[in-house]
Design an enzyme around this catalytic site. Sequence first.
Site: not given
Length: 140
Positions: A76, A97, A99, A106
Amino acid sequence: MKILVINGPNINMLGIREPAIYGKSTYGELVEMISDYCKEKNVQVDFFQSNHEGAMVDAIQQAYGSYDGIVMNPAAYTHTSVAIADALKAVGIPTVEVHISDVSKREAFRQISYVRDVCVATIAGKGFDGYLEAVDILIK
């Protein structure tokens, strides 16, 4: 090579939190998978997970001079934390990074990443395998 894997809020809840999005595998299984992969690649790996932004900033700052790369799922905090982005920028350690879900498909707020611009790559939507891809990017 020495890599630090940093995971943000609720990653420790994998297997419980929204399994339709994040799968049924646990955080422990993720750590084991990454550890095994890094062992095969002759990479030393350490893990840090926190639900607290400041603790994540501390981990990034403490990585300076000790790690060759960071694999980071800010969770988050991806969408809110200038502090994490600034910490990554300050230490200058190559960071990927990651996810687990495809954040581009999304909610609108998940399209924003404060860390993306300070990372060498972003991997999203590849599940746990995204972490392995991140390791490979850092090795190269």
